[in-house]
Motif scaffolding. Structure first.
Motif, short mmCIF file in Angstrom:
data_model
loop_
_atom_site.label_atom_id
_atom_site.label_comp_id
_atom_site.label_asym_id
_atom_site.label_seq_id
_atom_site.Cartn_x
_atom_site.Cartn_y
_atom_site.Cartn_z
N GLY A 1 0.36 -1.03 0.20
CA GLY A 1 0.09 -0.12 0.05
C GLY A 1 0.93 0.86 -0.34
N THR A 2 1.93 1.44 1.15
CA THR A 2 3.29 2.36 0.21
C THR A 2 3.59 2.33 -0.86
N HIS A 3 3.48 3.28 -1.48
CA HIS A 3 4.12 3.73 -2.83
C HIS A 3 5.83 4.00 -2.93
N VAL A 4 5.91 3.54 -3.67
CA VAL A 4 7.02 4.63 -4.57
C VAL A 4 7.41 5.31 -5.57
N GLY A 5 7.93 6.79 -5.09
CA GLY A 5 7.71 7.35 -6.58
C GLY A 5 8.85 8.28 -6.96
N CYS A 6 9.08 8.58 -6.01
CA CYS A 6 10.62 9.09 -6.60
C CYS A 6 12.09 8.60 -6.02
N HIS B 1 14.11 9.30 -3.94
CA HIS B 1 14.90 10.77 -3.38
C HIS B 1 14.11 11.35 -2.54
N GLY B 2 12.62 11.87 -2.07
CA GLY B 2 12.48 12.52 -1.26
C GLY B 2 12.18 13.65 -1.53
N VAL B 3 11.10 14.13 -2.65
CA VAL B 3 10.18 14.92 -2.99
C VAL B 3 8.69 14.83 -3.47
N CYS B 4 8.95 13.27 -3.02
CA CYS B 4 7.51 12.86 -3.92
C CYS B 4 6.36 13.25 -2.84
N GLY B 5 6.86 12.36 -1.89
CA GLY B 5 5.62 11.75 -0.36
C GLY B 5 4.60 10.81 -1.00
N ALA B 6 4.42 10.21 -1.92
CA ALA B 6 4.26 8.57 -2.07
C ALA B 6 4.60 7.15 -0.74
N CYS B 7 5.86 7.77 -0.66
CA CYS B 7 6.07 6.84 0.25
C CYS B 7 5.79 7.12 1.67
N THR B 8 5.35 8.50 2.05
CA THR B 8 5.20 8.62 3.46
C THR B 8 4.35 7.55 4.79
N VAL C 1 6.49 10.72 7.93
CA VAL C 1 8.58 10.06 7.77
C VAL C 1 7.94 9.98 6.67
N ARG C 2 9.11 10.12 5.39
CA ARG C 2 9.55 9.90 4.52
C ARG C 2 10.47 8.82 3.97
N ALA C 3 9.22 7.43 3.73
CA ALA C 3 10.06 5.76 4.15
C ALA C 3 11.78 5.22 3.06
N ILE D 1 3.05 14.99 -3.77
CA ILE D 1 2.66 15.22 -5.22
C ILE D 1 2.11 15.11 -5.39
N CYS D 2 0.84 15.73 -6.62
CA CYS D 2 -0.03 14.81 -7.15
C CYS D 2 -0.16 15.33 -8.30
N ARG D 3 0.46 14.32 -9.46
CA ARG D 3 0.79 14.28 -10.57
C ARG D 3 -0.50 14.79 -11.77
N CYS D 4 -2.10 14.25 -11.44
CA CYS D 4 -3.33 14.58 -10.98
C CYS D 4 -3.46 15.94 -11.27
N THR D 5 -3.00 16.37 -10.18
CA THR D 5 -2.95 17.94 -10.14
C THR D 5 -4.73 18.32 -9.35
#
Lengths: 159, 288
Positions: free
Chosen positions: A34-39, A41-48, A56-58, A132-136
């Motif tokens: 359920g925890t997603h991996v985006g970037c 390197h700590g900029v997208c927040g998907a892995c919080t 925290v950013r996992a 970050i939500c890239r669907c905005t």
């Protein structure tokens, strides 16, 4: 090296290399996808995730750094019976589009509302600026978080 | 990318940590990991040993007394935000920290980590230089204190030796009536500054400013005070005209590089505006 921590209320022990990030450990070793991996390197927040109650950013934490900690992932913020108030609010406000950022949004919002159930829209926007939500779809996400605040207030202060 | 392979140690004492760091040429101390881990993900850094400092609880203290504010190297941004004593003991520090990265990163990132990383666009090195902070470090060869202006050498380069650990950042005492301002411009709040200004000055009985400190962040290869801008402020009653003159002097003092985020010319102009607004805020003139 062996590693023990608590995840969503259960004590676990896994074998990890030091180079493995906490998010990869959760997804690959514990199958908590359920925890997603985006970037990575700590900029997208998907892995919080929540580490000892704090968002925290996992992807910026080594799994070995979590030794002895209490972790709550998106799986730990839901149950099989019904939507939680925060989930229901996201649904009501159509705050989910593609869904990729949603686990990070929910975990971040949960941490915020648990500590600051009276936060205003500016505070919600400031905190979610790290996700970050890239669907905005930000406006509906902010509305959903604001609408869920009452569920986090102690019962006696609810209108 | 996934991180390169490395060995990991989590010592219980500072002495053990120092011995581990000295045991290999390319060992690195790990504090909050919010700069070092991304550097490793980009493969810009690939230390063969990480020495995790998280068990060194002595480094987590915030001490405030008549000599000033002492921040242990492992103090997190979150700890500074949560410490109400700092509202009076160092309001400029508190204002600057509110611009550091995002919510989740502020729960992990540390002052010592940021100082050691030495990104020229980061707030904490800028505050250290602006406020004439001392950086206390220790190594197997002993402890020493380095003033912030000597500590930062170039982007990601400091006076810290490979086998040394930062233990404390010491900010001189903050008089209660000191005027201050902090202004930062970034594409998104929490991102690195395209330019930021940290300013403070004291005011004499005639209302004139003295002891002006004006620091620039993000417009050079290290944070720096701008003596030409400070000279416009010292001895003056700070008003719109003085702030504009100081802003122009600030712009003229820097020669920033262009990068993907902004041109050098834009940054040069921007630092002038940030200094001007920070001074106006310090003088109580603007809500900008």
């Amino acid at each position: 090296m062996p590693l023990s921590f608590e995840v969503n209320g259960k004590q676990v022990t896994v074998e990890v290399e030091p180079r493995m990030t906490l998010v990869d450990c959760l997804r690959h070793k514990l199958r908590l996808t359920g925890t997603h991996v985006g970037c990575e390197h700590g900029v997208c927040g998907a892995c919080t995730i929540l580490l000892d109650g704090e968002a925290v950013r996992a992807c910026l934490i080594l799994a070995v750094q979590a030794e002895g900690c209490k972790i709550v992932t998106i799986e730990g913020l839901s149950n099989d019976e019904a939507l939680t108030p925060l989930q229901a609010s996201f649904r009501r406000h159509h705050a989910v589009q593609c869904g990729f950022c949603t686990p990070g949004m929910i975990t971040t919002a949960h941490a915020l509302l648990s500590e600051e159930p009276d936060c205003d829209a500016d505070r919600v926007r400031e905190v979610l600026s790290g996700n970050i939500c890239r669907c905005t779809g930000y406006i509906s996400i902010v509305e959903a978080v604001l609408d869920a605040r009452s569920a986090y207030r102690p019962p006696e202060s609810q209108p | 990318m996934k991180l390169p392979a490395f060995d990991y140690a989590c010592p219980a004492t500072l002495a053990e940590a120092l011995a581990l760091l000295a045991s290999r040429d390319d060992a690195k101390a790990l504090a909050g990991g919010q700069s070092l881990v991304p550097m490793m993900a980009f493969r810009i850094a690939s230390p063969s040993l990480l020495v995790d400092l998280r068990r060194l609880s002595d480094l987590r203290k915030i001490a405030i007394d008549t000599s000033g504010v002492r921040l242990g190297a492992m103090v997190r941004w979150r700890d500074i935000e949560d410490d109400a004593r700092l509202n009076g003991a160092h309001p400029l520090l508190k204002a600057a920290v509110s611009h550091v990265a995002h919510y989740q990163i502020r729960n992990r990132g540390t002052v010592g980590g940021s100082i050691a990383h030495a990104d020229p666009a980061a707030e904490m090195p800028g505050i250290a230089v602006t406020c004439d902070a001392d950086i206390a470090v220790t190594g197997t060869r002993g402890a020493r204190v380095i003033c912030a202006d000597d500590f930062f050498i170039a982007p990601l380069m400091t006076a810290l030796a490979a086998d040394e650990i930062i233990t404390e950042i010491r900010l001189p005492a903050w008089p209660p009536r000191r005027r201050w301002g902090f202004r930062e411009f970034s594409r998104r709040r929490g991102d690195f500054a395209l330019a930021a200004a940290a300013v403070f000055f004291d005011v004499d009985d005639a209302g004139k400013a003295y002891n002006a400190h004006i620091g620039a962040i993000g417009v050079g290869d290290r944070p720096a005070r701008l003596p030409a801008a400070e000279a416009e402020v010292n001895g003056q009653v700070v008003d719109i005209a003085i702030s504009e003159r100081a802003g122009r002097a600030a712009s003229a003092s820097v020669d920033p590089q262009s990068d993907i985020h902004a041109s050098g010319a834009y940054r040069k102009s921007l630092i002038g505006t940030m200094v001007e607004r920070a001074l106006q805020s310090a003088a109580g003139m603007s809500a900008l």
